[in-house]
Enzyme design. Sequence first.
Site, PDB file in Angstrom:
ATOM      1  N   SER A 131       0.840  -1.201   0.000  1.00  0.00           N
ATOM      2  CA  SER A 131       0.000   0.000   0.000  1.00  0.00           C
ATOM      3  C   SER A 131       0.868   1.240   0.000  1.00  0.00           C
ATOM      4  O   SER A 131       1.967   1.255   0.572  1.00  0.00           O
ATOM      5  CB  SER A 131      -0.868  -0.015   1.256  1.00  0.00           C
ATOM      6  N   TYR A 156      -2.127  -1.367  10.597  1.00  0.00           N
ATOM      7  CA  TYR A 156      -2.317  -1.849   9.224  1.00  0.00           C
ATOM      8  C   TYR A 156      -1.093  -1.501   8.365  1.00  0.00           C
ATOM      9  O   TYR A 156      -0.535  -2.367   7.672  1.00  0.00           O
ATOM     10  CB  TYR A 156      -3.591  -1.223   8.631  1.00  0.00           C
ATOM     11  N   LYS A 160       1.990  -3.923   6.383  1.00  0.00           N
ATOM     12  CA  LYS A 160       2.423  -3.869   4.975  1.00  0.00           C
ATOM     13  C   LYS A 160       3.942  -3.658   4.895  1.00  0.00           C
ATOM     14  O   LYS A 160       4.624  -4.302   4.092  1.00  0.00           O
ATOM     15  CB  LYS A 160       1.664  -2.766   4.228  1.00  0.00           C
TER      16      LYS A 160
HETATM   17  C1  UD1 Z   1      -6.377   4.494   3.616  1.00  0.00           C
HETATM   18  C2  UD1 Z   1      -4.907   4.148   3.602  1.00  0.00           C
HETATM   19  C3  UD1 Z   1      -4.633   3.084   2.582  1.00  0.00           C
HETATM   20  C4  UD1 Z   1      -5.503   1.899   2.824  1.00  0.00           C
HETATM   21  C5  UD1 Z   1      -6.937   2.349   2.709  1.00  0.00           C
HETATM   22  C6  UD1 Z   1      -7.812   1.138   2.921  1.00  0.00           C
HETATM   23  C7  UD1 Z   1      -3.341   5.932   4.070  1.00  0.00           C
HETATM   24  C8  UD1 Z   1      -2.619   7.136   3.535  1.00  0.00           C
HETATM   25  N1  UD1 Z   1      -4.135   5.313   3.224  1.00  0.00           N
HETATM   26  O1  UD1 Z   1      -6.604   5.249   2.456  1.00  0.00           O
HETATM   27  O2  UD1 Z   1      -3.312   2.671   2.673  1.00  0.00           O
HETATM   28  O3  UD1 Z   1      -5.235   0.912   1.876  1.00  0.00           O
HETATM   29  O4  UD1 Z   1      -7.175   3.351   3.692  1.00  0.00           O
HETATM   30  O5  UD1 Z   1      -8.769   1.269   3.871  1.00  0.00           O
HETATM   31  O6  UD1 Z   1      -3.208   5.553   5.199  1.00  0.00           O
HETATM   32  N2  UD1 Z   1     -12.728  11.149   3.320  1.00  0.00           N
HETATM   33  C9  UD1 Z   1     -13.641  12.124   3.680  1.00  0.00           C
HETATM   34  N3  UD1 Z   1     -14.839  11.742   4.210  1.00  0.00           N
HETATM   35  C10 UD1 Z   1     -15.158  10.430   4.420  1.00  0.00           C
HETATM   36  C11 UD1 Z   1     -14.205   9.421   4.052  1.00  0.00           C
HETATM   37  C12 UD1 Z   1     -13.003   9.831   3.515  1.00  0.00           C
HETATM   38  O7  UD1 Z   1     -13.403  13.327   3.518  1.00  0.00           O
HETATM   39  O8  UD1 Z   1     -16.255  10.145   4.929  1.00  0.00           O
HETATM   40  C13 UD1 Z   1     -11.444  11.551   2.724  1.00  0.00           C
HETATM   41  C14 UD1 Z   1     -10.241  11.184   3.550  1.00  0.00           C
HETATM   42  O9  UD1 Z   1      -9.919  12.197   4.470  1.00  0.00           O
HETATM   43  C15 UD1 Z   1      -9.188  11.020   2.473  1.00  0.00           C
HETATM   44  C16 UD1 Z   1      -9.956  10.553   1.247  1.00  0.00           C
HETATM   45  O10 UD1 Z   1     -11.322  10.864   1.509  1.00  0.00           O
HETATM   46  O11 UD1 Z   1      -8.622  12.256   2.167  1.00  0.00           O
HETATM   47  C17 UD1 Z   1      -9.829   9.066   0.994  1.00  0.00           C
HETATM   48  O12 UD1 Z   1     -10.095   8.371   2.199  1.00  0.00           O
HETATM   49  P1  UD1 Z   1     -10.177   6.765   2.253  1.00  0.00           P
HETATM   50  O13 UD1 Z   1     -11.055   6.282   1.161  1.00  0.00           O
HETATM   51  O14 UD1 Z   1     -10.522   6.383   3.649  1.00  0.00           O
HETATM   52  O15 UD1 Z   1      -8.715   6.295   1.875  1.00  0.00           O
HETATM   53  P2  UD1 Z   1      -7.281   6.674   2.491  1.00  0.00           P
HETATM   54  O16 UD1 Z   1      -7.402   7.188   3.856  1.00  0.00           O
HETATM   55  O17 UD1 Z   1      -6.587   7.510   1.483  1.00  0.00           O
END
Ligand code: UD1
Length: 345
Positions: A131, A156, A160
């Site tokens: 990841s 997590y 990895k």
């Molecule tokens: C995270 C992990 C990634 C992991 C993945 C799987 C990091 C950098 N990334 O991805 O390695 O494989 O989870 O679960 O640790 N967001 C909102 N509102 C929401 C949900 C998300 O604003 O309700 C935003 C988050 O702040 C982020 C983006 O959407 O900026 C993506 O979030 P998400 O889909 O949870 O993925 P990551 O956090 O990038």
Amino acid sequence: MSFRDRPRILVTGGTGFIGSHTVVDLVEQGFEPVLVDDLSNSERSVLDGLEAICGRRLELHEIDCRDRAALDRVLREAGPIAGVIHFAAAKAVGESQRRPLHYYSNNLGSLLTLVEAMIEHGVRDLVFSSSCTVYGQPGQLPVTEDTPLAEPASVYGATKQIGERILRDVVASGASLRVTLLRYFNPIGAHPSARIGELPLGDPQNLVPIILQSAAGLRGPIRIFGDDWNTPDGTCIRDYIHVLDLAAAHVKSLEWMARQAEGSLIEVFNVGTGRGRSVQEALDAFERATGRRVEREVGPRRPGDIEQIFAACEKAERTLGWKATRSIEEAMRDAWAWQEALGRR
Ligand code: UD1
């Protein structure tokens, strides 16, 4: 060639989100996937979706990869295995902080058991799911495979990093293994047939499953985790990649390893699109692609989030001949079709 004569690939976590889409690509590229999954975060019904797409029932062994005797049985009985793609792992960042022993035991125990079994059965080629979380918040963007790794921000993430380390050490010891480490960015989307996709088991934590539920009226407005980040619109930036593009990288990795000389190797590749999108841009793409509105509200930052990350993917293009080709709109459209199909179930 009958599917019985095709090279057989063991796919652990084969009924999961990325696993099931990779299974489809394997079949399309002339391989015969043999699925292994304990169904802890997926369902047997995924086999029905795969059957609708692939035209026949695929083989699933419902086992935990930590169960060495069960794994031995599969490796003995499933015919000669040409390679392994190891997806099986738990992947929720928040849960990993609450259940560290489960994450270390499951994610690392399954890897150790699998690699021991592969060596004993003479199976040499392995693709490992890593990841982009291993980079933490990089100082320079885009991140290349040479960007230094950060101290893991979650259990997590630690599993990895340690998984990558274990594989490097085993290869360095002279074991007869060829390993490709794929560092995934943010996989989204679904198969365009809407027969397989991401199953919303439990409460989804990732952005796109939450967008889908919100757009379907199954939950309230989407909460954006902070708009005071140091980015153009203040929301976090990620590299969202269509799950079918990500799937194709696995098959390209197997084909690449098979072309290499005898002996061992280990190589790492970023698997993203090379483009960063903010949360607002991802939401805009969803609305453009589907014609649906998603109510947005801004909440506080989520603990553990990083500001921005996106991939440099030239190494994968140069070496594997792989590149993402699908747009974020396509991914959002396919994800929404899957959500609608779920609603009709
Ligand atoms: C995270 C992990 C990634 C992991 C993945 C799987 C990091 C950098 N990334 O991805 O390695 O494989 O989870 O679960 O640790 N967001 C909102 N509102 C929401 C949900 C998300 O604003 O309700 C935003 C988050 O702040 C982020 C983006 O959407 O900026 C993506 O979030 P998400 O889909 O949870 O993925 P990551 O956090 O990038």
